[in-house]
Motif scaffolding. Structure first.
Motif, PDB file in Angstrom:
ATOM      1  N   PRO A 129       0.974  -1.343   0.128  1.00 54.23           N
ATOM      2  CA  PRO A 129      -0.102   0.075   0.043  1.00 54.23           C
ATOM      3  C   PRO A 129       0.739   1.047   0.055  1.00 54.23           C
ATOM      4  N   TYR A 130       0.423   2.316  -0.753  1.00 54.97           N
ATOM      5  CA  TYR A 130       1.187   3.351  -1.119  1.00 54.97           C
ATOM      6  C   TYR A 130       0.416   4.535  -1.192  1.00 54.97           C
ATOM      7  N   MET A 131       0.542   5.814  -1.072  1.00 60.56           N
ATOM      8  CA  MET A 131      -0.191   6.864  -1.133  1.00 60.56           C
ATOM      9  C   MET A 131      -0.026   7.524  -2.734  1.00 60.56           C
ATOM     10  N   ARG A 132      -0.991   7.964  -3.560  1.00 60.35           N
ATOM     11  CA  ARG A 132      -1.005   8.109  -4.960  1.00 60.35           C
ATOM     12  C   ARG A 132      -0.670   9.805  -5.430  1.00 60.35           C
ATOM     13  N   PRO A 133      -0.952  10.828  -4.288  1.00 61.06           N
ATOM     14  CA  PRO A 133      -0.792  12.070  -4.567  1.00 61.06           C
ATOM     15  C   PRO A 133       0.441  12.530  -4.960  1.00 61.06           C
ATOM     16  N   PRO A 134       1.500  11.893  -4.426  1.00 59.94           N
ATOM     17  CA  PRO A 134       2.805  12.444  -4.805  1.00 59.94           C
ATOM     18  C   PRO A 134       3.302  11.952  -6.141  1.00 59.94           C
ATOM     19  N   LEU A 135       2.448  10.910  -6.786  1.00 61.27           N
ATOM     20  CA  LEU A 135       2.912  10.513  -8.095  1.00 61.27           C
ATOM     21  C   LEU A 135       2.651  11.734  -9.189  1.00 61.27           C
ATOM     22  N   SER A 136       1.699  12.532  -8.739  1.00 55.02           N
ATOM     23  CA  SER A 136       1.446  13.714  -9.675  1.00 55.02           C
ATOM     24  C   SER A 136       2.004  15.131  -9.176  1.00 55.02           C
ATOM     25  N   LYS A 137       2.506  15.121  -7.819  1.00 59.56           N
ATOM     26  CA  LYS A 137       3.191  16.091  -7.253  1.00 59.56           C
ATOM     27  C   LYS A 137       4.627  16.144  -7.070  1.00 59.56           C
ATOM     28  N   GLU A 138       5.000  15.935  -5.725  1.00 58.41           N
ATOM     29  CA  GLU A 138       6.273  15.888  -5.076  1.00 58.41           C
ATOM     30  C   GLU A 138       7.099  15.195  -5.977  1.00 58.41           C
ATOM     31  N   LEU A 139       6.936  14.108  -6.141  1.00 58.47           N
ATOM     32  CA  LEU A 139       7.992  13.088  -7.009  1.00 58.47           C
ATOM     33  C   LEU A 139       8.586  13.857  -8.257  1.00 58.47           C
ATOM     34  N   TRP A 140       7.825  14.811  -9.029  1.00 60.92           N
ATOM     35  CA  TRP A 140       8.369  15.338  -9.947  1.00 60.92           C
ATOM     36  C   TRP A 140       9.297  16.589  -9.651  1.00 60.92           C
ATOM     37  N   PHE A 141       9.149  17.046  -8.550  1.00 59.87           N
ATOM     38  CA  PHE A 141      10.053  18.114  -8.165  1.00 59.87           C
ATOM     39  C   PHE A 141      11.286  17.699  -7.468  1.00 59.87           C
ATOM     40  N   SER A 142      11.569  16.427  -7.281  1.00 60.55           N
ATOM     41  CA  SER A 142      12.746  15.811  -6.897  1.00 60.55           C
ATOM     42  C   SER A 142      13.964  15.984  -7.506  1.00 60.55           C
ATOM     43  N   ASP A 143      15.120  16.176  -6.742  1.00 60.07           N
ATOM     44  CA  ASP A 143      16.297  16.420  -7.558  1.00 60.07           C
ATOM     45  C   ASP A 143      17.247  15.223  -7.613  1.00 60.07           C
ATOM     46  N   ASP A 144      16.599  14.327  -7.099  1.00 62.66           N
ATOM     47  CA  ASP A 144      17.320  12.643  -6.958  1.00 62.66           C
ATOM     48  C   ASP A 144      17.064  12.160  -8.103  1.00 62.66           C
ATOM     49  N   PRO A 145      18.301  11.960  -9.066  1.00 63.00           N
ATOM     50  CA  PRO A 145      18.036  11.230 -10.407  1.00 63.00           C
ATOM     51  C   PRO A 145      17.597   9.748 -10.022  1.00 63.00           C
ATOM     52  N   SER A 146      17.728   9.237  -8.986  1.00 58.67           N
ATOM     53  CA  SER A 146      17.005   7.818  -8.821  1.00 58.67           C
ATOM     54  C   SER A 146      15.522   7.790  -8.095  1.00 58.67           C
ATOM     55  N   VAL A 147      14.846   8.856  -8.084  1.00 54.75           N
ATOM     56  CA  VAL A 147      13.567   8.916  -7.593  1.00 54.75           C
ATOM     57  C   VAL A 147      12.632   7.935  -8.048  1.00 54.75           C
ATOM     58  N   THR A 148      12.790   7.510  -9.293  1.00 55.61           N
ATOM     59  CA  THR A 148      11.966   6.617  -9.937  1.00 55.61           C
ATOM     60  C   THR A 148      12.061   5.211  -9.202  1.00 55.61           C
ATOM     61  N   GLU A 149      13.219   4.968  -8.616  1.00 57.48           N
ATOM     62  CA  GLU A 149      13.534   3.635  -7.971  1.00 57.48           C
ATOM     63  C   GLU A 149      13.328   3.667  -6.509  1.00 57.48           C
ATOM     64  N   THR A 150      13.731   4.763  -5.877  1.00 57.57           N
ATOM     65  CA  THR A 150      13.582   5.054  -4.331  1.00 57.57           C
ATOM     66  C   THR A 150      12.058   5.358  -3.931  1.00 57.57           C
ATOM     67  N   LEU A 151      11.340   6.022  -4.866  1.00 57.58           N
ATOM     68  CA  LEU A 151      10.060   6.474  -4.633  1.00 57.58           C
ATOM     69  C   LEU A 151       9.942   7.342  -3.437  1.00 57.58           C
ATOM     70  N   ARG A 152      11.257   8.215  -2.864  1.00 56.19           N
ATOM     71  CA  ARG A 152      11.119   8.804  -1.881  1.00 56.19           C
ATOM     72  C   ARG A 152      11.177  10.235  -2.319  1.00 56.19           C
ATOM     73  N   PHE A 153      10.636  11.034  -1.641  1.00 52.27           N
ATOM     74  CA  PHE A 153      10.449  12.639  -2.185  1.00 52.27           C
ATOM     75  C   PHE A 153      10.639  13.423  -0.806  1.00 52.27           C
ATOM     76  N   LYS A 154      10.923  14.894  -1.104  1.00 56.32           N
ATOM     77  CA  LYS A 154      10.937  15.637   0.022  1.00 56.32           C
ATOM     78  C   LYS A 154       9.742  16.483  -0.015  1.00 56.32           C
ATOM     79  N   GLN A 155       8.864  16.671   1.073  1.00 60.71           N
ATOM     80  CA  GLN A 155       7.528  17.319   1.092  1.00 60.71           C
ATOM     81  C   GLN A 155       7.873  18.568   0.784  1.00 60.71           C
TER      82      GLN A 155
END
Length: 569
Positions: A129-155
């Motif tokens: 189970p995961y939250m969907r909102p960051p998929l269209s929000k914060e994840l896109w603003f991440s500076d981490d090039p590996s964000v698609t693998e880590t799925l971690r983001f800065k709020q």
């Protein structure tokens, strides 16, 4: 979540969801007693009759829901370490169909009221189970090039977290569920329930395995809609089209955006506008981002015209080429590019399409289960306690429920998934509570402009807006920094308004007719406020909730706006 820009015609608010700044966190074991349902698309608003894509409920007593603890920082990947499901249990006391926010909220709620409960979640997705909102929000603003693998983001407040509600270690293996002394929550990933035998209290999976249950929750969410002209266009066009909903869609679109020269988003609701702003940031690297929709402006089915126009200009400033009043006639593939022909003769050439045109509730089990589907709003028809049958409940996007304040509705937002999931879980353990606590939803156009809304927000209703000049403190980023949490969902950080004290500061005129720095927009039905948008006004939702709950006529909404103290800062 505009992320959770949701579909209203997407109906008024609903993300496909993805809506919403970092979603409410449902993490960490819930506090022992979940006082009154305290609540909280990601998804685009469901189309149809005011399928409000956003509901509302009123706080009833001053009992405030204890703030939910922030989830711990999780380093492990929730996909790689998914508990192995070697053996499917033949029976489970609590069966939750679907692995999204509503299901996870229900699992926590069940365990909070019944600490030894054995809960089995069955999801056709490969992820926990995961939250969907960051998929269209914060994840896109991440500076981490590996964000698609880590799925971690800065709020927006700078704190980092994972999109997963809990790490794999939180769950137990499904084969150990029956024997676990203190119960627990197990997740069967990659499994789909294809048939329900309601009289026999059992379900069948897509591999013909059967599982019996005592009580069952259906939280199957929805499926992104597509345009018929795209579906009819053939395989070549479909291969170059993304229907955005899941983790794999985020990963795929991220990859496309790094290789394509042009991406066109069809849809002007929450999801479409959020993705347009997110992808617009990549226009500096040469990516052409186009957004087209049939309305005159972004969020045209939710916001009053003047705010919709302002939002459209904001999206353009983010590097997006906006094409309004666009009705797609046909889509063809030529020389490995897509040609979008509009009904007025305009032609748009692009490399990839993102269709963000709403969500279709998943009611695949209705026939075998003999459950009623609402003919107006879609979704499984349930009562005020979210019950479809004596031992079957429905929550989240797929539930068409009776709101004792606003009537029958279906809502497609993250916060509603939390609220309804929690309530269903409580009722599965015998609480017998009706749905009354209005959930909220939010949408951000990046870290600088955002709004929170509650109730029925439909641009076809009469509105009254009261605005003030914004300061540096009036942004989603500043609001989360001040509160110390990245959560914008009322579900986890609930406050209750009793008697708000109005500001005595007089209401000054707006400095400039187009300066909508911050403000409050009231939506009226029969002269009664049924919906409220807080535009760059944060941490005031309990006041809005109380106004809707009271259901009174107001002679002067300027006076009501003073309750939000928008002129004090």
């Amino acid at each position: 979540m505009l992320p959770e820009l949701s579909p209203p015609s997407e109906p008024p608010a609903a993300p496909a969801e993805l809506a919403e700044p970092a979603p409410a966190e449902l993490a960490e074991p819930a506090p022992a007693e979940l006082a009154e349902p305290a609540p909280a698309e990601l998804a685009e608003p469901a189309p149809a009759p005011v399928v409000e894509s956003e509901p509302a409920a009123a706080a009833e007593t001053p009992t405030a829901e204890p703030p939910e603890p922030q989830p711990e920082v999780v380093a492990e990947s929730a996909t790689d370490s998914t508990p192995a499901s070697l053996k499917v249990p033949s029976h489970t006391p609590y069966l939750l169909i679907g692995g999204g926010t509503a299901s996870f909220a229900a699992a926590r709620s069940i365990r909070a009221r019944d600490p030894g409960a054995r809960v089995l979640i069955v999801t056709d997705e490969p992820d926990l189970p995961y939250m969907r909102p960051p998929l269209s929000k914060e994840l896109w603003f991440s500076d981490d090039p590996s964000v698609t693998e880590t799925l971690r983001f800065k709020q927006w407040n700078g704190k980092e977290r994972s999109i997963y509600f809990q790490p794999p270690s939180f769950y137990i293996n499904s084969e150990e569920l029956a024997s676990a002394e203190n119960g627990g929550v197990a997740v069967l990933t990659g499994k789909k329930v294809v048939h329900m035998d309601v009289r026999g209290n059992k379900v069948k999976l897509d591999d013909d395995t059967e599982i019996s249950y005592d009580k069952c929750l259906i939280a199957t969410g929805g499926v992104p809609r597509n345009l018929q002209v795209i579906e009819r266009a053939g395989e070549e066009v479909m291969k170059k089209t993304t229907l955005f909903r899941k983790i794999e869609d985020f990963k795929s679109l991220d990859n496309v955006s790094r290789n394509a020269k042009s991406i066109t988003i069809i849809g002007g609701g929450f999801l479409g506008s959020e993705l347009a702003c997110a992808l617009g940031r990549r226009s500096e690297s040469g990516l052409e981002v186009i957004q087209m929709f049939p309305e005159k402006g972004n969020m045209g089915k939710v916001l009053p015209e003047y705010l919709s126009n302002w939002t459209t200009e904001k999206v353009k400033r983010e590097g997006v080429k906006v094409i309004s009043e666009a009705l797609v006639k046909s889509v063809t593939c030529k020389d490995d590019r897509l040609e979008i022909h509009l009904k007025d003769g305009r032609l748009v050439t692009t490399d990839h399409i993102v269709a963000a045109v709403g969500l279709e509730p998943n009611v695949d089990l209705a026939k075998s289960a003999g459950l009623e589907v609402d003919s107006d709003f879609g979704g499984y028809r349930v009562n005020a306690e979210l019950q479809a049958r004596s031992n079957i409940w429905v929550a989240g996007d797929a539930a068409c429920f009776y709101d004792i304040r606003l009537g029958r509705r279906r809502v497609e937002h993250h916060d509603h998934a939390v609220v309804s999931g929690r309530l269903a879980g409580e009722n599965m353990t015998g609480a017998s509570k009706p749905y009354w606590h209005q959930s909220m939803f939010w949408s951000d156009l990046g870290p600088d402009v955002g709004y929170e809304a509650i109730g029925i927000v439909d641009s076809s209703l009469p509105t009254v807006g009261v605005f003030a000049k914004a300061t540096a403190k009036d942004t989603p980023k500043a609001a989360t920094e001040k509160s110390g949490t990245g959560i914008r969902s009322e579900s986890e950080t609930e406050d209750t308004a009793t008697s708000p004290v109005a500001s005595v500061t007089p209401v000054p005129p707006v400095a400039h007719k187009d300066d909508y720095g911050k403000g409050v927009i009231f939506y009226l039905r029969d002269k009664v406020v049924v919906g409220i948008i807080l535009w760059n006004v944060f941490n005031r939702m309990p006041i809005a909730r109380k106004i809707i709950k009271d259901g009174e006529e107001h002679a002067d909404l300027n006076e009501v706006a003073k309750l939000f103290n928008i002129h004090e800062d």
